[in-house]
Design a protein around this motif. Structure first.
Motif, PDB file in Angstrom:
ATOM      1  N   LYS A 104       0.746  -1.080   0.082  1.00  9.44           N
ATOM      2  CA  LYS A 104       0.059  -0.507   0.078  1.00  9.44           C
ATOM      3  C   LYS A 104       1.122   0.866   0.136  1.00  9.44           C
ATOM      4  O   LYS A 104       0.298   1.840  -0.631  1.00  9.44           O
ATOM      5  CB  LYS A 104      -0.135  -0.128   1.477  1.00  9.44           C
ATOM      6  CG  LYS A 104      -2.202  -1.021   1.320  1.00  9.44           C
ATOM      7  CD  LYS A 104      -3.082  -1.185   2.374  1.00  9.44           C
ATOM      8  CE  LYS A 104      -3.595   0.879   2.067  1.00  9.44           C
ATOM      9  NZ  LYS A 104      -4.446   0.766   3.373  1.00  9.44           N
ATOM     10  N   ALA A 105       2.190   0.824   1.002  1.00  8.72           N
ATOM     11  CA  ALA A 105       2.956   2.052   0.360  1.00  8.72           C
ATOM     12  C   ALA A 105       3.441   2.609  -0.340  1.00  8.72           C
ATOM     13  O   ALA A 105       3.524   4.103  -1.411  1.00  8.72           O
ATOM     14  CB  ALA A 105       4.169   2.268   1.535  1.00  8.72           C
ATOM     15  N   LEU A 106       3.848   1.903  -1.603  1.00  4.74           N
ATOM     16  CA  LEU A 106       4.560   1.871  -2.588  1.00  4.74           C
ATOM     17  C   LEU A 106       3.180   2.380  -3.373  1.00  4.74           C
ATOM     18  O   LEU A 106       3.327   3.225  -4.331  1.00  4.74           O
ATOM     19  CB  LEU A 106       4.822   0.562  -3.616  1.00  4.74           C
ATOM     20  CG  LEU A 106       5.065   0.352  -5.009  1.00  4.74           C
ATOM     21  CD1 LEU A 106       6.083   1.763  -4.949  1.00  4.74           C
ATOM     22  CD2 LEU A 106       5.495  -1.274  -5.712  1.00  4.74           C
ATOM     23  N   HIS A 107       2.313   1.836  -3.490  1.00  7.38           N
ATOM     24  CA  HIS A 107       0.719   2.308  -4.471  1.00  7.38           C
ATOM     25  C   HIS A 107       0.676   4.170  -3.710  1.00  7.38           C
ATOM     26  O   HIS A 107       0.332   4.925  -4.910  1.00  7.38           O
ATOM     27  CB  HIS A 107      -0.251   1.676  -3.351  1.00  7.38           C
ATOM     28  CG  HIS A 107      -1.699   2.371  -5.440  1.00  7.38           C
ATOM     29  ND1 HIS A 107      -1.875   3.332  -4.424  1.00  7.38           N
ATOM     30  CD2 HIS A 107      -1.680   2.409  -6.078  1.00  7.38           C
ATOM     31  CE1 HIS A 107      -3.219   3.744  -5.749  1.00  7.38           C
ATOM     32  NE2 HIS A 107      -3.044   3.367  -6.594  1.00  7.38           N
ATOM     33  N   LEU A 136       9.812   1.109 -11.548  1.00  2.31           N
ATOM     34  CA  LEU A 136      11.839   1.019 -12.079  1.00  2.31           C
ATOM     35  C   LEU A 136      12.142   2.187 -11.468  1.00  2.31           C
ATOM     36  O   LEU A 136      13.200   2.117 -11.239  1.00  2.31           O
ATOM     37  CB  LEU A 136      11.467   1.495 -13.541  1.00  2.31           C
ATOM     38  CG  LEU A 136      13.288   1.218 -13.442  1.00  2.31           C
ATOM     39  CD1 LEU A 136      13.819   0.023 -13.337  1.00  2.31           C
ATOM     40  CD2 LEU A 136      13.541   1.596 -15.239  1.00  2.31           C
ATOM     41  N   ALA A 137      11.579   3.308 -11.581  1.00  6.26           N
ATOM     42  CA  ALA A 137      12.184   5.174 -10.955  1.00  6.26           C
ATOM     43  C   ALA A 137      11.513   5.219  -9.630  1.00  6.26           C
ATOM     44  O   ALA A 137      13.182   5.247  -9.519  1.00  6.26           O
ATOM     45  CB  ALA A 137      11.233   5.855 -11.841  1.00  6.26           C
ATOM     46  N   ILE A 138      11.445   4.361  -9.188  1.00  3.74           N
ATOM     47  CA  ILE A 138      11.497   4.034  -7.711  1.00  3.74           C
ATOM     48  C   ILE A 138      12.030   3.830  -7.812  1.00  3.74           C
ATOM     49  O   ILE A 138      13.347   3.962  -6.331  1.00  3.74           O
ATOM     50  CB  ILE A 138       9.854   3.774  -6.996  1.00  3.74           C
ATOM     51  CG1 ILE A 138       8.383   5.074  -7.738  1.00  3.74           C
ATOM     52  CG2 ILE A 138       9.823   3.874  -5.457  1.00  3.74           C
ATOM     53  CD1 ILE A 138       7.141   4.385  -7.727  1.00  3.74           C
ATOM     54  N   GLY A 139      12.556   2.692  -7.483  1.00  3.38           N
ATOM     55  CA  GLY A 139      13.534   1.058  -7.767  1.00  3.38           C
ATOM     56  C   GLY A 139      14.982   2.272  -7.401  1.00  3.38           C
ATOM     57  O   GLY A 139      16.064   1.831  -6.928  1.00  3.38           O
ATOM     58  N   ILE A 146      18.083   7.647  -2.156  1.00  4.15           N
ATOM     59  CA  ILE A 146      17.376   8.530  -2.555  1.00  4.15           C
ATOM     60  C   ILE A 146      15.913   8.401  -1.481  1.00  4.15           C
ATOM     61  O   ILE A 146      15.122   7.450  -2.070  1.00  4.15           O
ATOM     62  CB  ILE A 146      16.802   9.401  -3.959  1.00  4.15           C
ATOM     63  CG1 ILE A 146      18.135   9.052  -4.093  1.00  4.15           C
ATOM     64  CG2 ILE A 146      15.535  10.166  -3.300  1.00  4.15           C
ATOM     65  CD1 ILE A 146      18.127  10.314  -5.162  1.00  4.15           C
ATOM     66  N   ARG A 147      15.834   8.822  -0.730  1.00  2.00           N
ATOM     67  CA  ARG A 147      14.059   8.332   0.413  1.00  2.00           C
ATOM     68  C   ARG A 147      12.966   9.370   0.464  1.00  2.00           C
ATOM     69  O   ARG A 147      12.059   8.766  -0.022  1.00  2.00           O
ATOM     70  CB  ARG A 147      14.268   8.981   1.512  1.00  2.00           C
ATOM     71  CG  ARG A 147      15.804   8.043   2.623  1.00  2.00           C
ATOM     72  CD  ARG A 147      15.903   6.836   2.707  1.00  2.00           C
ATOM     73  NE  ARG A 147      14.901   6.822   4.293  1.00  2.00           N
ATOM     74  CZ  ARG A 147      14.101   5.650   4.123  1.00  2.00           C
ATOM     75  NH1 ARG A 147      14.678   4.746   3.957  1.00  2.00           N
ATOM     76  NH2 ARG A 147      13.343   5.925   5.132  1.00  2.00           N
ATOM     77  N   HIS A 148      13.341  10.813  -0.365  1.00  4.22           N
ATOM     78  CA  HIS A 148      12.335  11.150  -0.616  1.00  4.22           C
ATOM     79  C   HIS A 148      11.964  11.136  -2.131  1.00  4.22           C
ATOM     80  O   HIS A 148      12.708  12.154  -2.897  1.00  4.22           O
ATOM     81  CB  HIS A 148      12.273  12.777   0.146  1.00  4.22           C
ATOM     82  CG  HIS A 148      10.470  13.596  -0.171  1.00  4.22           C
ATOM     83  ND1 HIS A 148      10.533  14.523  -1.446  1.00  4.22           N
ATOM     84  CD2 HIS A 148       9.621  13.726   0.233  1.00  4.22           C
ATOM     85  CE1 HIS A 148       9.712  14.948  -1.698  1.00  4.22           C
ATOM     86  NE2 HIS A 148       9.276  14.571  -0.459  1.00  4.22           N
TER      87      HIS A 148
END
Length: 170
Positions: A104-107, A136-139, A146-148
């Motif tokens: 859910k956090a990823l969504h 892919l971009a988030i990963g 990068i946290r934010h």
């Protein structure tokens, strides 16, 4: 599956189970996001819930204490599981529920940062393809430390070579 407000009859049925007669079966502690959290889980085998395929009813009581203010809050959540008790004992149920929260956090990141729910792509493979690119971009950003994610996306947008450098292609 967590029983939410749009499943009023199921929630009412789960709340009416004799939870005070069921012993505590799992307790986990965690610290993060500026708070201490204790989750207590009870589960029981059921056969007549208003949810097809439900074999277990679950009650989770979360106690959160803010590390800054010391204020405590309690929340009781009810859920159902299609797994029988032999397939998923209470500690495994607790782990599965926590893992679901990370999905859910990823969504949430995809929706808030990329406005995924507002996307006009609805046919063919386009929605799944775009979700893959967003993941892919988030990963890649998370692997780079990068946290934010939102600010991590703004910086590479200013220079076209930064995304390639981030991926090790330049």
């Amino acid at each position: 599956m967590i029983a939410k407000g749009n499943q009023k009859k199921l929630r009412k049925q789960l709340k009416s189970l004799p939870w005070n007669q069921i012993p505590l079966q799992d307790r986990t502690r965690s610290t993060g996001h500026g708070r201490h959290e204790i989750r207590r889980l009870k589960a029981c085998t059921v056969s007549n819930l208003l949810f097809p395929g439900a074999h277990q009813a679950i009650q989770i009581v979360r106690r959160r204490v803010s590390r800054k203010t010391g204020k405590a809050s309690f929340k009781t959540v009810h859920a159902v599981a299609s797994l029988i008790a032999e397939q998923a004992a209470p500690p495994r149920l607790a782990a599965l529920i926590r893992r679901h929260r990370t999905i859910k956090a990823l969504h949430h990141v995809r929706d808030v940062t990329f406005a995924e729910d507002d996307s006009q792509l609805r046919t063919g493979n386009a929605p799944r393809t775009m979700a893959t690119y967003r993941n892919l971009a988030i990963g890649a950003l998370r692997l780079a430390g990068i946290r934010h994610i939102a600010s991590g996306l703004r910086r590479p947008a200013r220079d076209q070579t930064r995304p390639l450098t981030l991926l090790g292609l330049c």
